[in-house]
Scaffold this motif. Structure first.
Motif, short mmCIF file in Angstrom:
data_model
loop_
_atom_site.label_atom_id
_atom_site.label_comp_id
_atom_site.label_asym_id
_atom_site.label_seq_id
_atom_site.Cartn_x
_atom_site.Cartn_y
_atom_site.Cartn_z
N ASN A 206 0.84 -1.19 0.00
CA ASN A 206 0.00 0.00 0.00
C ASN A 206 0.88 1.26 0.00
O ASN A 206 2.11 1.18 0.13
N ILE A 207 0.28 2.41 -0.13
CA ILE A 207 1.01 3.67 -0.06
C ILE A 207 1.63 3.80 1.33
O ILE A 207 0.96 3.67 2.34
N GLY A 208 2.94 4.01 1.39
CA GLY A 208 3.63 4.17 2.66
C GLY A 208 4.08 2.87 3.31
O GLY A 208 4.57 2.89 4.44
N ALA A 209 3.96 1.74 2.61
CA ALA A 209 4.35 0.46 3.20
C ALA A 209 5.87 0.27 3.26
O ALA A 209 6.36 -0.57 4.00
N LEU B 143 -0.48 5.53 7.73
CA LEU B 143 -0.68 6.97 7.87
C LEU B 143 0.52 7.62 8.57
O LEU B 143 0.93 8.74 8.22
N GLU B 144 1.09 6.93 9.54
CA GLU B 144 2.29 7.45 10.20
C GLU B 144 3.44 7.58 9.21
O GLU B 144 4.16 8.59 9.20
N GLY C 163 6.54 13.03 4.39
CA GLY C 163 6.31 14.44 4.16
C GLY C 163 6.02 14.90 2.75
O GLY C 163 6.22 16.08 2.45
N ARG C 164 5.53 14.03 1.87
CA ARG C 164 5.16 14.49 0.54
C ARG C 164 3.86 15.28 0.65
O ARG C 164 2.84 14.74 1.07
N SER C 165 3.90 16.53 0.26
CA SER C 165 2.76 17.42 0.49
C SER C 165 1.48 16.91 -0.15
O SER C 165 0.40 17.02 0.43
N TYR C 166 1.59 16.35 -1.36
CA TYR C 166 0.39 15.92 -2.08
C TYR C 166 -0.21 14.63 -1.51
O TYR C 166 -1.27 14.20 -1.94
N GLU C 167 0.47 13.99 -0.54
CA GLU C 167 -0.06 12.77 0.07
C GLU C 167 -0.73 13.02 1.43
O GLU C 167 -1.37 12.11 1.97
N GLN C 168 -0.60 14.20 1.96
CA GLN C 168 -1.00 14.43 3.34
C GLN C 168 -2.52 14.39 3.55
O GLN C 168 -2.98 14.25 4.69
N ASP C 169 -3.29 14.49 2.48
CA ASP C 169 -4.74 14.43 2.61
C ASP C 169 -5.31 13.03 2.39
O ASP C 169 -6.53 12.83 2.39
N ILE C 170 -4.44 12.04 2.19
CA ILE C 170 -4.91 10.66 2.03
C ILE C 170 -5.56 10.21 3.33
O ILE C 170 -5.01 10.41 4.42
#
Length: 373
Positions: A184-187, A308-309, A315-322
């Motif tokens: 997943n994203i951030g794994a 999410l952590e 710190g990618r700005s465009y990912e912070q609203d996931i």
């Protein structure tokens, strides 16, 4: 991810089964610190600075991602594990003695750690084995290589080369051509495949997600930018796999990727409207039909809270609203795909409680789970 640094370590033992202690130290260093790439011959020397049994001495070269102070801490813990007991006397009998000689080209002068080791140029039991594996290594302060420092030693030394052979501890090269690590994203899949690429001399295939011009807009307005984003991803992923996987790399043991083309369909199913998805799937089926499939497909499962952590930390700005709901849908999409997949081998590894970046034992566990599958 920290880059690999070459660290040279001196090993010595003059108690009990000296050869066994040296070998156990090498195995522990592989587990705790990094890959042991070079091992010297074993030399025997009289105890130096005190009355005691003769020492077995050797030197090794290790590739590590740890910092120098971390390496020192791990070496001291290995010494304790192997029965060393420190006393007030500087020189003493010991089951194992482990000293950092060089750490890359660094110069360190801390209270508890000095690199290069301040005494190495005076000690035959260091320079003889070190010259076996680092003849041309230059001392950054003395500006002389190890061979020259060894030749300048007094000729009345009593060091003797033994027939003892210490065994290397190596990664087992997988008997496959192509491994895919998904998640997943951030794994952390990209970091992991980069680490394996370095340790196994593998061909690295990374997703070029940073080049997608629609991704930042998609995170701000998913409904509007979902279709061009997914189509852009699909085209880029397909072209890259065609370019990279189909070209045989004679200089790499195998290829390892941090994505598979099927992830495009997983994300598209979540983000696209029904009519958009039907059109998208027609294009996808054509592309996926003839693309090379991995020999082994590994999915790194990580719980949503941890994901999410990680996303926040990098710190990618465009990912912070996931949000959590989006991540859970992606995870379910992967699990459904794996459940119904029969074209290649698949494996799910739960990494929620692992830290393979900062804990080498966790990294080795994952590598072992993959290679032993």
């Amino acid at each position: 991810m920290s880059t690999l640094t070459s660290v040279y370590i001196a090993l010595g033992s003059n108690q009990g089964q000296r050869e066994v202690y040296l070998q156990k130290a090498i195995e522990a260093i592989f587990t705790k610190i990094g890959s042991v790439t070079h091992i010297s011959s074993v030399y025997e020397t009289p105890a130096w600075g005190f009355e005691g049994e003769a020492f077995y001495n050797a030197c090794i070269k290790v590739k590590t991602r740890l910092k120098a102070q971390q390496v020192l801490k791990e070496l001291q813990e290995i010494e304790i594990t192997l029965g060393r007991r420190r006393h007030s006397k500087r020189y003493q009998n010991r089951t194992i003695d482990l000293d950092i000689l060089f750490f890359g080209d660094d110069y360190i002068a801390d209270s508890n750690l000095k690199i290069p080791h301040p005494e190495l140029s005076k000690r035959d039991f260091v320079l003889f084995p070190l010259a076996d594996i680092a003849t041309q290594k230059t001392h950054p302060i003395l500006n002389q290589n190890i061979e020259k420092l060894k030749d300048d030693l007094p000729k009345n030394n009593t060091i003797k080369k033994t027939d003892v052979k210490l065994k290397p501890v190596n990664f087992k090269v997988p008997d496959v051509n192509y491994i895919c690590i998904e998640g997943n994203i951030g794994a952390g899949k990209t970091t992991f495949v980069e680490m394996m690429e370095e340790d196994f001399d593998a061909k690295l295939i990374l997703e070029r997600f940073k080049e997608n011009p629609f991704l930042p807009q998609f995170y701000k307005d998913p409904k509007r930018y979902a279709f061009p984003t997914e189509m852009s991803f699909l085209a880029d992923r397909h072209q890259q796999l065609v370019d990279d996987i189909t070209q045989l790399d004679l200089f790499s043991n195998f290829s390892i990727a941090d994505y598979d083309l099927y992830k495009s369909l997983i994300f598209a199913r979540i983000t696209l409207k029904d009519q958009e998805f039907k059109l998208y799937k027609k294009v996808f089926d054509i592309m996926y039909r003839n693309i090379t499939k991995p020999d082994l497909y590994v999915y790194f499962y990580q719980n949503t809270e941890r994901l999410l952590e990680n996303i926040h930390k990098r710190g990618r700005s465009y990912e912070q609203d996931i949000n959590a709901d989006y991540l859970e849908k992606i995870n379910q999409g992967y699990l459904n795909f794996i459940k119904n997949e029969n074209r290649f081998k698949t494996k799910i590894l739960d990494i929620s409680e692992l830290d393979f970046v900062d804990k080498r034992e966790d990294y080795l566990k994952l590598v072992g789970d993959i290679l032993n599958f």
